[in-house]
Motif scaffolding. Structure first.
Motif, PDB file in Angstrom:
ATOM      1  N   TYR A 112       0.848  -1.189   0.000  1.00  0.00           N
ATOM      2  CA  TYR A 112       0.000   0.000   0.000  1.00  0.00           C
ATOM      3  C   TYR A 112       0.885   1.241   0.000  1.00  0.00           C
ATOM      4  CZ  TYR A 112      -3.762  -3.143   1.375  1.00  0.00           C
ATOM      5  OH  TYR A 112      -4.680  -4.153   1.410  1.00  0.00           O
ATOM      6  N   ARG A 113       0.471   2.260  -0.757  1.00  0.00           N
ATOM      7  CA  ARG A 113       1.133   3.569  -0.713  1.00  0.00           C
ATOM      8  C   ARG A 113       0.188   4.522  -0.007  1.00  0.00           C
ATOM      9  NH1 ARG A 113       1.759   8.197  -3.824  1.00  0.00           N
ATOM     10  NH2 ARG A 113       0.468   7.391  -5.515  1.00  0.00           N
ATOM     11  N   VAL A 114       0.704   5.172   1.021  1.00  0.00           N
ATOM     12  CA  VAL A 114      -0.110   6.037   1.874  1.00  0.00           C
ATOM     13  C   VAL A 114       0.400   7.470   1.779  1.00  0.00           C
ATOM     14  CG1 VAL A 114      -0.860   6.446   4.253  1.00  0.00           C
ATOM     15  CG2 VAL A 114      -0.529   4.096   3.450  1.00  0.00           C
ATOM     16  N   GLU A 115      -0.521   8.407   1.587  1.00  0.00           N
ATOM     17  CA  GLU A 115      -0.196   9.845   1.597  1.00  0.00           C
ATOM     18  C   GLU A 115      -1.139  10.545   2.554  1.00  0.00           C
ATOM     19  OE1 GLU A 115      -0.468  11.588  -2.289  1.00  0.00           O
ATOM     20  OE2 GLU A 115       1.310  10.535  -3.034  1.00  0.00           O
ATOM     21  N   ASP A 116      -0.589  11.362   3.418  1.00  0.00           N
ATOM     22  CA  ASP A 116      -1.392  12.132   4.374  1.00  0.00           C
ATOM     23  C   ASP A 116      -2.379  11.249   5.136  1.00  0.00           C
ATOM     24  OD1 ASP A 116      -0.111  14.536   3.597  1.00  0.00           O
ATOM     25  OD2 ASP A 116      -1.481  14.714   1.891  1.00  0.00           O
ATOM     26  N   GLY A 117      -1.921  10.042   5.521  1.00  0.00           N
ATOM     27  CA  GLY A 117      -2.742   9.164   6.338  1.00  0.00           C
ATOM     28  C   GLY A 117      -3.817   8.388   5.601  1.00  0.00           C
ATOM     29  N   LEU A 118      -3.826   8.451   4.256  1.00  0.00           N
ATOM     30  CA  LEU A 118      -4.843   7.739   3.468  1.00  0.00           C
ATOM     31  C   LEU A 118      -4.182   6.885   2.392  1.00  0.00           C
ATOM     32  CD1 LEU A 118      -7.459  10.587   2.943  1.00  0.00           C
ATOM     33  CD2 LEU A 118      -7.618   8.674   4.558  1.00  0.00           C
ATOM     34  N   ILE A 119      -4.767   5.735   2.118  1.00  0.00           N
ATOM     35  CA  ILE A 119      -4.280   4.858   1.056  1.00  0.00           C
ATOM     36  C   ILE A 119      -4.615   5.491  -0.290  1.00  0.00           C
ATOM     37  CG2 ILE A 119      -4.576   2.589  -0.029  1.00  0.00           C
ATOM     38  CD1 ILE A 119      -5.292   1.585   2.882  1.00  0.00           C
ATOM     39  N   VAL A 120      -3.591   5.638  -1.142  1.00  0.00           N
ATOM     40  CA  VAL A 120      -3.791   6.235  -2.467  1.00  0.00           C
ATOM     41  C   VAL A 120      -3.575   5.231  -3.603  1.00  0.00           C
ATOM     42  CG1 VAL A 120      -3.220   8.577  -1.716  1.00  0.00           C
ATOM     43  CG2 VAL A 120      -1.410   7.094  -2.594  1.00  0.00           C
ATOM     44  N   GLU A 121      -2.862   4.124  -3.277  1.00  0.00           N
ATOM     45  CA  GLU A 121      -2.533   3.159  -4.324  1.00  0.00           C
ATOM     46  C   GLU A 121      -2.130   1.855  -3.642  1.00  0.00           C
ATOM     47  OE1 GLU A 121       0.176   3.407  -8.384  1.00  0.00           O
ATOM     48  OE2 GLU A 121       0.761   4.616  -6.664  1.00  0.00           O
ATOM     49  N   TYR A 122      -2.405   0.724  -4.336  1.00  0.00           N
ATOM     50  CA  TYR A 122      -1.898  -0.541  -3.814  1.00  0.00           C
ATOM     51  C   TYR A 122      -1.683  -1.546  -4.921  1.00  0.00           C
ATOM     52  CZ  TYR A 122      -6.822  -2.218  -3.751  1.00  0.00           C
ATOM     53  OH  TYR A 122      -8.105  -2.569  -4.075  1.00  0.00           O
ATOM     54  N   TRP A 123      -0.808  -2.511  -4.642  1.00  0.00           N
ATOM     55  CA  TRP A 123      -0.471  -3.611  -5.536  1.00  0.00           C
ATOM     56  C   TRP A 123      -0.807  -4.889  -4.778  1.00  0.00           C
ATOM     57  CZ3 TRP A 123       2.007   0.838  -4.708  1.00  0.00           C
ATOM     58  CH2 TRP A 123       2.388   1.600  -5.815  1.00  0.00           C
ATOM     59  N   ILE A 124      -1.741  -5.686  -5.283  1.00  0.00           N
ATOM     60  CA  ILE A 124      -2.224  -6.842  -4.536  1.00  0.00           C
ATOM     61  C   ILE A 124      -2.010  -8.139  -5.303  1.00  0.00           C
ATOM     62  CG2 ILE A 124      -4.599  -6.570  -5.375  1.00  0.00           C
ATOM     63  CD1 ILE A 124      -5.452  -7.438  -2.467  1.00  0.00           C
ATOM     64  N   GLN A 125      -1.598  -9.186  -4.556  1.00  0.00           N
ATOM     65  CA  GLN A 125      -1.409 -10.527  -5.109  1.00  0.00           C
ATOM     66  C   GLN A 125      -2.208 -11.504  -4.259  1.00  0.00           C
ATOM     67  OE1 GLN A 125       2.993 -10.319  -4.822  1.00  0.00           O
ATOM     68  NE2 GLN A 125       2.928 -11.040  -6.934  1.00  0.00           N
ATOM     69  N   ILE A 126      -3.009 -12.335  -4.913  1.00  0.00           N
ATOM     70  CA  ILE A 126      -3.830 -13.334  -4.240  1.00  0.00           C
ATOM     71  C   ILE A 126      -3.483 -14.701  -4.811  1.00  0.00           C
ATOM     72  CG2 ILE A 126      -6.210 -14.102  -3.806  1.00  0.00           C
ATOM     73  CD1 ILE A 126      -7.054 -11.146  -4.330  1.00  0.00           C
TER      74      ILE A 126
END
Length: 142
Positions: A112-126
């Motif tokens: 997860y990439r977090v900016e100013d305390g909020l998630i802005v982007e993520y890369w997920i593998q299942i």
């Protein structure tokens, strides 16, 4: 815990866990870039907090009130790596597989990439193959 690490930890415990999916807007920006890391067909989708809430509800419909255990959480700067195990039961149709009531375990990881305390982007593998194998079990009575 760093602010980014705590944001992701609480997001997983409250929202992704299915306990309070309606709280997605407390942890996500208005539009989050979600990279679906799939070897044969990687895609990027944009999700709003409302769409993420609906996504978690779909998981609840498919697997019931599942248990989510955070197995690992590592933070560096604005990035947080998380690995978790989700355990539920196959109570709703999943990818054309009718419900069996059998237990289903999914192991997932995301950055997860977090900016100013909020998630802005993520890369997920299942582990999609592992989940599919469980849905196809000949004796899926659990």
């Amino acid at each position: 815990m760093s602010n980014a690490k705590e944001t992701v930890h609480q997001f997983l415990l409250q929202v992704r866990s299915g306990l309070h999916p309606e709280r997605a807007d407390r942890f996500m920006t208005d539009r989050v870039r979600a990279h679906q890391v799939v070897s044969e067909a990687p895609t990027v989708v944009e999700r709003t907090p409302q769409q993420y809430t609906e996504h978690v509800q779909e998981m609840l419909d498919a697997y019931g009130a599942f248990a989510l255990t955070v197995d690992e959480l590592i933070a560096e700067g604005d990035r947080v790596y998380a690995r978790w195990t989700q355990q539920g039961r196959h109570v709703g149709a999943v990818d054309g597989h009718p419900p069996t009531g059998a237990p289903v375990t999914a192991v997932t990881s995301a950055v997860y990439r977090v900016e100013d305390g909020l998630i802005v982007e993520y890369w997920i593998q299942i582990d999609r193959q592992g989940v599919t194998a469980q849905l196809r079990r000949p004796d899926a009575t659990g």
